[in-house]
Design an enzyme around this catalytic site. Structure first.
Site, short mmCIF file in Angstrom:
data_model
loop_
_atom_site.label_atom_id
_atom_site.label_comp_id
_atom_site.label_asym_id
_atom_site.label_seq_id
_atom_site.Cartn_x
_atom_site.Cartn_y
_atom_site.Cartn_z
N CYS A 51 -90.86 -4.43 64.42
CA CYS A 51 -91.43 -4.57 65.75
C CYS A 51 -92.85 -5.13 65.62
O CYS A 51 -93.46 -5.07 64.56
CB CYS A 51 -91.52 -3.21 66.43
SG CYS A 51 -89.93 -2.38 66.52
N LYS A 55 -77.76 -18.90 59.01
CA LYS A 55 -78.12 -17.51 58.82
C LYS A 55 -76.97 -16.57 59.17
O LYS A 55 -76.74 -15.59 58.50
CB LYS A 55 -79.35 -17.20 59.70
CG LYS A 55 -79.91 -15.80 59.51
CD LYS A 55 -80.54 -15.65 58.14
CE LYS A 55 -80.96 -14.26 57.79
NZ LYS A 55 -81.10 -14.06 56.34
C1 F6R Z 1 -76.99 -15.33 50.95
C2 F6R Z 1 -76.63 -14.91 52.29
C3 F6R Z 1 -75.18 -14.87 52.65
C4 F6R Z 1 -74.89 -13.64 53.52
C5 F6R Z 1 -73.44 -13.64 54.02
C6 F6R Z 1 -73.15 -12.41 54.82
O1 F6R Z 1 -78.36 -15.36 50.76
O2 F6R Z 1 -77.47 -14.63 53.10
O3 F6R Z 1 -74.35 -14.89 51.53
O4 F6R Z 1 -75.13 -12.51 52.76
O5 F6R Z 1 -73.24 -14.76 54.80
O6 F6R Z 1 -74.02 -12.34 55.91
P1 F6R Z 1 -74.34 -10.97 56.64
O7 F6R Z 1 -75.04 -10.10 55.65
O8 F6R Z 1 -75.19 -11.35 57.80
O9 F6R Z 1 -73.01 -10.40 57.03
#
Ligand code: F6R
Length: 606
Positions: free
Chosen positions: A2, A601
């Protein structure tokens, strides 16, 4: 994370407070609010949405007053709702606060206050503090004493700013394990989570230390120490950053900032209430079989879990990559699956949850984004409280997830009588020490890592290897290297090398070995054999070791020395150094570090 902001001015402040909120929005953007003192009372407006959305609903600029606090929220406790957004009033509306961090003993304080008749309108840990203040003030009728006495009852991490009708010219603020800075200007003084909030107005800044508290007026400020309650003097520093650099906390990229955020995010992970850890740990006992599932980095987090459950709970917990999970669906209605996701939106992980649920398995998750799909789809969810991870590649979120997983594995070990409560509790100190070690390693080793990255940035092919728990650490480190440098970095178990990949080793192949200290003799010795195999083929070897380990440092082309500290946590130190190594390698190559090509992301497609 935050963002908090407070301003004491000789003029109306709502415009300036709004500007600081806009400047802090990158820290959290699910809701925001503002409270101003005017005409013997405090007015509060807040809602969910971005700062601009909430401003068009709530008309912050129409609020009157020369003293105010504001907040932009990144939810950690409780969903994204108007009630949960900050500021939070005390029951009698005489105190109002904004908070960043996690108050880990909030449930206990809340139940004491409920017994005294206080009511709670939100699901946040923050609201307990505003009522605690009201309670303490009723005893002494002195705001400063009440503020300090209330703060001393808190455990966890916090940066707090408060205003009250009982001292209407003063902002009270305090920090412990969460950042807080002061901005000094002519007739206007600021308190904020970071310099970015007020950098367009003043560059004169005071950086506060833990347990500092401040009393800020428009033309004066006092900094005191919470333990002694005596004045402390602090230097004003002139910040030379521009706004964009300030947003990144002075770092050149979000990846570097997020790597350096880790001491704090580890502390937040350690402040997760014990009841939440226990709730998931119990499923490992009551269910026949448990699995850990994630994808990409979070799959490697899950793999670390397999080693932790084996080490501390003598329990085999298979880890499975979420994208492969629907082809296997290894669980039944007696089982439990623990998922990991930073974003909480990853398609592959959501499909794996659906598959597990179709078999009737219990599901739980460790997630960073409150209100995300995954957090709503599972039966039980821990929010890791790492704050927004803006760089596309994951660093701080992954390490925090491992710390939470570690706590779950220790608890499972206790529940299975494989570990004494005392032994599990002794980890608390090790973890606390660990966040300090990370801080030290980051500060002391950055220069060496940068130099190494400069020397090796022409290397096109890497092998990253480790055994035991160092194997998933090697895999995750190789993934980091690939993502930000686009170089070929292959992660593999060190013992697997001789079964094929060794054919590729010659003088152009570089290997990075992750290995324990010499005391962990079997793992050390067998990793050493793999290092010898590479050296015998003229391959170049970089490896982690302690300074006293002359045997291995003679063998290495480049030794990465790490402090001995707690050997159990050495794999995580190596992971953090490897994150830095990838970062500096990409920096040398002039690449778009925070947004690598072809990556997003949040991967919400299959
Ligand atoms: C690597 C990376 C990706 C995520 C994957 C899962 O640096 O960020 O391999 O870990 O796409 O993403 P989340 O954790 O958001 O489910």
């Amino acid at each position: 994370m935050c963002g908090i902001s407070a301003i004491a001015s000789h003029k109306l402040v709502s415009h300036k407070l709004l500007m600081t909120l806009q400047n802090l929005e990158y820290r959290g953007y699910d809701s925001c609010g503002m409270a101003l003192f005017n005409d013997n009372k405090i007015t509060l407006r807040k809602n969910i949405g971005t700062v601009d959305e909430v401003n068009s609903l709530e008309r912050f600029e129409g609020m009157e007053g020369t003293l105010g606090i504001a907040h932009t929220r990144w939810a950690t406790h409780g969903g994204v709702t108007k009630e949960n957004s900050h500021p939070h009033f005390s029951n009698n509306e005489e105190f109002v606060i904004v908070h960043n961090g996690i108050i880990s003993n909030y449930q206990q304080i809340q139940s004491n206050l409920k017994d005294k008749g206080y009511r709670f309108y939100s699901e946040t840990d923050t609201e307990v503090f505003s009522n605690l203040l009201e309670e303490e003030y009723s005893k002494t009728k002195d705001v400063e004493t009440a503020f300090c006495d209330a703060i001393e009852k808190l455990e966890g991490s916090f940066a707090i700013a408060m205003i009250t009708i009982h001292q209407p010219d003063t902002i009270f603020a305090v920090k412990k394990d969460s950042p807080l800075v002061i901005g000094i200007n002519d007739g206007v003084n600021y308190v904020s989570s970071d310099i970015n909030a007020f950098i367009s107005e003043t560059r004169d800044t005071i950086i506060l230390d833990d347990y500092d508290y401040v009393l800020i007026k428009n033309d004066d400020y006092e900094i005191k120490n919470l333990k002694t309650r005596q004045k402390v003097s602090k230097q004003i520093v002139q910040v030379q950053w521009d706004r964009q650099t300030a947003q990144m906390g002075g770092f050149s990229h979000y990846m570097l900032k997020e790597i350096f955020d880790q001491p704090m995010t580890v502390r937040n992970a350690l402040n997760i209430p014990a009841a939440q850890i226990e709730s998931i740990a119990e499923k490992f006992i009551t269910r026949k079989q448990s699995f850990c599932v994630g994808v990409g980095t979070t799959y490697y987090v899950a793999m670390v879990g397999t080693y932790l459950f084996s080490e501390y709970a003598d329990l085999y917990v298979p880890s499975i990559s979420a994208d492969e999970y629907p082809s296997l669906i290894p669980c039944s209605h007696d089982d439990h699956v623990l998922f990991f996701s930073q974003s909480g939106e990853t398609y592959d992980t959501r499909m794996a949850i659906r598959a597990a649920k179709s078999k009737g398995a219990a599901t739980s998750a460790v997630v960073n984004v409150v209100g995300s799909s995954i957090s709503q789809e599972v039966d039980d969810c821990i929010f890791q409280g790492s704050g927004p991870e803006i760089c596309v590649v994951s660093t701080k979120a992954a390490v925090s997830q491992i710390i939470i997983l570690w706590q779950i594995a220790l608890e499972v070990g206790v529940l299975r009588n494989k570990l004494s409560r005392k032994a599990a509790d002794s980890f608390k100190d090790k973890f606390n020490e660990f966040s300090e070690t990370i801080e030290r390693v980051l500060n002391e080793e950055s220069g060496n890592i940068r130099n190494l990255a400069k020397e090796t940035s022409h290397i096109a092919n890497w092998l990253f290897m480790g055994k035991g728990i160092y194997y998933p650490i090697a895999l995750e480190s190789a993934l980091k290297m690939k993502e930000v440098t686009y170089l070929h970095a292959e992660g593999l178990p060190a013992g697997f090398l001789k079964h094929g990949t060794l054919a590729m080793v010659d003088e152009n192949m570089y290997s990075l070995f992750f290995l324990p200290f010499k005391d962990d003799s079997d793992l050390y010795k067998s990793t050493l054999m793999s290092i010898e195999e590479v050296k015998a083929r003229n391959g170049k070897v970089i490896g982690f070791c302690s300074e006293e380990d002359h045997e291995i440092s003679k063998l290495l082309d480049h030794a990465l020395y790490i402090p001995r500290g707690n050997p159990e946590l050495t794999p995580l130190i190596q992971l953090i150094i490897a994150q830095l190594f990838s970062y500096y390698s990409a920096l040398n190559l002039g690449l778009n570090i925070d947004k690598p090509r072809n990556l997003a992301k949040s991967v919400t497609v299959g």
